[in-house]
Design a protein around this motif. Structure first.
Motif, PDB file in Angstrom:
ATOM      1  N   ARG A  24       0.817  -1.221   0.000  1.00  0.00           N
ATOM      2  CA  ARG A  24       0.000   0.000   0.000  1.00  0.00           C
ATOM      3  C   ARG A  24       0.846   1.264   0.000  1.00  0.00           C
ATOM      4  N   VAL A  25       2.095   1.147   0.453  1.00  0.00           N
ATOM      5  CA  VAL A  25       2.947   2.315   0.648  1.00  0.00           C
ATOM      6  C   VAL A  25       3.577   2.730  -0.679  1.00  0.00           C
ATOM      7  N   ALA A  26       3.364   3.984  -1.056  1.00  0.00           N
ATOM      8  CA  ALA A  26       3.944   4.518  -2.282  1.00  0.00           C
ATOM      9  C   ALA A  26       4.271   5.994  -2.081  1.00  0.00           C
ATOM     10  N   ILE A  27       4.887   6.570  -3.094  1.00  0.00           N
ATOM     11  CA  ILE A  27       5.249   7.987  -3.079  1.00  0.00           C
ATOM     12  C   ILE A  27       4.325   8.744  -4.018  1.00  0.00           C
ATOM     13  N   PHE A  28       3.714   9.775  -3.498  1.00  0.00           N
ATOM     14  CA  PHE A  28       2.895  10.706  -4.271  1.00  0.00           C
ATOM     15  C   PHE A  28       3.828  11.852  -4.626  1.00  0.00           C
ATOM     16  N   GLN A  29       4.116  12.022  -5.905  1.00  0.00           N
ATOM     17  CA  GLN A  29       5.094  13.023  -6.336  1.00  0.00           C
ATOM     18  C   GLN A  29       4.433  14.106  -7.179  1.00  0.00           C
ATOM     19  N   VAL A  30       4.787  15.347  -6.894  1.00  0.00           N
ATOM     20  CA  VAL A  30       4.238  16.485  -7.629  1.00  0.00           C
ATOM     21  C   VAL A  30       5.370  17.227  -8.329  1.00  0.00           C
ATOM     22  N   LYS A  31       5.243  17.351  -9.660  1.00  0.00           N
ATOM     23  CA  LYS A  31       6.181  18.132 -10.459  1.00  0.00           C
ATOM     24  C   LYS A  31       5.593  19.530 -10.636  1.00  0.00           C
ATOM     25  N   VAL A  32       6.387  20.540 -10.374  1.00  0.00           N
ATOM     26  CA  VAL A  32       5.922  21.931 -10.355  1.00  0.00           C
ATOM     27  C   VAL A  32       5.614  22.458 -11.756  1.00  0.00           C
ATOM     28  N   ASP A  33       4.462  23.091 -11.902  1.00  0.00           N
ATOM     29  CA  ASP A  33       4.147  23.905 -13.076  1.00  0.00           C
ATOM     30  C   ASP A  33       4.405  25.378 -12.758  1.00  0.00           C
ATOM     31  N   GLU A  34       3.913  25.822 -11.595  1.00  0.00           N
ATOM     32  CA  GLU A  34       4.119  27.217 -11.194  1.00  0.00           C
ATOM     33  C   GLU A  34       4.014  27.338  -9.676  1.00  0.00           C
ATOM     34  N   ILE A  35       4.885  28.153  -9.129  1.00  0.00           N
ATOM     35  CA  ILE A  35       4.864  28.463  -7.689  1.00  0.00           C
ATOM     36  C   ILE A  35       4.587  29.951  -7.532  1.00  0.00           C
ATOM     37  N   ARG A  36       3.669  30.283  -6.635  1.00  0.00           N
ATOM     38  CA  ARG A  36       3.461  31.674  -6.235  1.00  0.00           C
ATOM     39  C   ARG A  36       3.723  31.749  -4.737  1.00  0.00           C
ATOM     40  N   PRO A  56       3.401  44.600   2.636  1.00  0.00           N
ATOM     41  CA  PRO A  56       4.149  43.891   3.661  1.00  0.00           C
ATOM     42  C   PRO A  56       5.078  42.832   3.082  1.00  0.00           C
ATOM     43  N   GLY A  57       4.940  42.570   1.786  1.00  0.00           N
ATOM     44  CA  GLY A  57       5.770  41.571   1.124  1.00  0.00           C
ATOM     45  C   GLY A  57       5.521  41.635  -0.369  1.00  0.00           C
ATOM     46  N   GLU A  58       5.973  40.598  -1.075  1.00  0.00           N
ATOM     47  CA  GLU A  58       5.789  40.559  -2.517  1.00  0.00           C
ATOM     48  C   GLU A  58       5.431  39.153  -2.962  1.00  0.00           C
ATOM     49  N   VAL A  59       4.671  39.062  -4.048  1.00  0.00           N
ATOM     50  CA  VAL A  59       4.355  37.764  -4.632  1.00  0.00           C
ATOM     51  C   VAL A  59       5.428  37.439  -5.661  1.00  0.00           C
ATOM     52  N   ARG A  60       6.135  36.350  -5.415  1.00  0.00           N
ATOM     53  CA  ARG A  60       7.184  35.901  -6.323  1.00  0.00           C
ATOM     54  C   ARG A  60       6.666  34.704  -7.113  1.00  0.00           C
ATOM     55  N   THR A  61       6.819  34.732  -8.422  1.00  0.00           N
ATOM     56  CA  THR A  61       6.386  33.626  -9.268  1.00  0.00           C
ATOM     57  C   THR A  61       7.607  32.873  -9.790  1.00  0.00           C
ATOM     58  N   ILE A  62       7.547  31.553  -9.689  1.00  0.00           N
ATOM     59  CA  ILE A  62       8.612  30.681 -10.190  1.00  0.00           C
ATOM     60  C   ILE A  62       7.936  29.632 -11.069  1.00  0.00           C
ATOM     61  N   THR A  63       8.383  29.494 -12.298  1.00  0.00           N
ATOM     62  CA  THR A  63       7.763  28.509 -13.189  1.00  0.00           C
ATOM     63  C   THR A  63       8.537  27.197 -13.203  1.00  0.00           C
ATOM     64  N   GLY A  64       7.836  26.151 -13.602  1.00  0.00           N
ATOM     65  CA  GLY A  64       8.481  24.860 -13.765  1.00  0.00           C
ATOM     66  C   GLY A  64       9.578  24.912 -14.808  1.00  0.00           C
ATOM     67  N   GLU A  65       9.377  25.731 -15.850  1.00  0.00           N
ATOM     68  CA  GLU A  65      10.387  25.874 -16.897  1.00  0.00           C
ATOM     69  C   GLU A  65      11.665  26.508 -16.347  1.00  0.00           C
ATOM     70  N   GLU A  66      11.518  27.506 -15.473  1.00  0.00           N
ATOM     71  CA  GLU A  66      12.695  28.128 -14.856  1.00  0.00           C
ATOM     72  C   GLU A  66      13.475  27.099 -14.031  1.00  0.00           C
ATOM     73  N   ILE A  67      12.750  26.300 -13.257  1.00  0.00           N
ATOM     74  CA  ILE A  67      13.398  25.292 -12.423  1.00  0.00           C
ATOM     75  C   ILE A  67      14.110  24.257 -13.292  1.00  0.00           C
ATOM     76  N   ALA A  68      13.433  23.765 -14.350  1.00  0.00           N
ATOM     77  CA  ALA A  68      14.023  22.750 -15.232  1.00  0.00           C
ATOM     78  C   ALA A  68      15.283  23.288 -15.915  1.00  0.00           C
ATOM     79  N   SER A  69      15.228  24.540 -16.344  1.00  0.00           N
ATOM     80  CA  SER A  69      16.378  25.151 -17.010  1.00  0.00           C
ATOM     81  C   SER A  69      17.564  25.279 -16.057  1.00  0.00           C
ATOM     82  N   ALA A  70      17.297  25.730 -14.825  1.00  0.00           N
ATOM     83  CA  ALA A  70      18.356  25.873 -13.824  1.00  0.00           C
ATOM     84  C   ALA A  70      18.937  24.515 -13.457  1.00  0.00           C
ATOM     85  N   TRP A  71      18.078  23.499 -13.376  1.00  0.00           N
ATOM     86  CA  TRP A  71      18.531  22.140 -13.045  1.00  0.00           C
ATOM     87  C   TRP A  71      19.443  21.611 -14.162  1.00  0.00           C
ATOM     88  N   SER A  72      19.023  21.788 -15.416  1.00  0.00           N
ATOM     89  CA  SER A  72      19.821  21.331 -16.574  1.00  0.00           C
ATOM     90  C   SER A  72      21.184  22.030 -16.628  1.00  0.00           C
TER      91      SER A  72
END
Length: 198
Positions: A136-148, A175-191
């Motif tokens: 029954r034990v498994a990993i639920f994995q989420v790949k990012v499309d966009e982070i706010r 009091p702060g700022e909304v920062r957006t990070i896309t999955g494409e940005e993460i994939a590019s930085a990882w590569s």
């Protein structure tokens, strides 16, 4: 995409800075809200504990594959992970992504801790025993499309003063700022080898 908070704050942090601040925020939070889609279109949310955020920013949770989450993700892989840190004056995060099941027991063994067993009752059949080898034990994995990420930049007092002053003057409280990070940005930085082990 810009928003009133980011436009007013006027800062332009690098991807490295945004991810570093985001990881620090997530490390300070014990649980998140995971939302999935049921086949009838309903949205279902539940509290989950993040087991791991990989260096390439995949979110992993240990879960029971007999749970209804499996049905929902088979119906629609789009999910949301939400984190509220506003009561601690830490901001908030909304992560849109696509989920899937990972059945790699080496990963389960790596992420397993004794408290996890509490969520998997021993059925007494010698197989479903609430250990990492339980099918029954498994990993639920989420790949990012966009982070706010609403990155809180002021103290509680500073935020309260900003809100009052802005209400009186008719300006926008920042009091702060909304920062957006896309999955494409993460994939590019990882590569490019720009993302390191946390």
């Amino acid at each position: 995409m810009s928003d009133q908070y980011t436009a007013a704050a006027g800062s332009s942090p690098s991807l490295t800075e945004k991810l570093s601040d985001l990881r620090a925020f997530l490390n300070s939070i014990k649980s998140v809200i995971l939302t999935t889609h049921a086949p009838d279109g309903s949205l279902h949310a539940r509290v989950m504990a993040i087991a791991e955020i990989t260096p390439d920013w995949k979110f992993r949770f240990i879960y029971d594959r007999e749970s209804y989450k499996d049905v929902e993700v088979e119906n629609d892989k789009h999910v949301n992970i939400a984190v509220d840190g506003m009561t601690q004056n830490k901001g908030w995060v909304s992560i849109a992504g696509k989920a899937g099941r990972v059945e790699d027991h080496d990963i389960v063994e790596k992420l397993w801790n004794p408290a996890t067993k509490a969520w998997f009752a021993d059925k007494g059949d010698g197989v479903h025993d609430g250990t990492p080898s339980d099918p029954r034990v498994a990993i639920f994995q989420v790949k990012v499309d966009e982070i706010r990420h609403f990155h809180q930049q002021k103290t509680s007092l500073g935020t309260a003063l900003d809100v009052v002053a802005s209400a009186i003057s008719g300006s926008t409280a920042t009091p702060g700022e909304v920062r957006t990070i896309t999955g494409e940005e993460i994939a590019s930085a990882w590569s490019a080898g720009q993302l390191k082990e946390p």
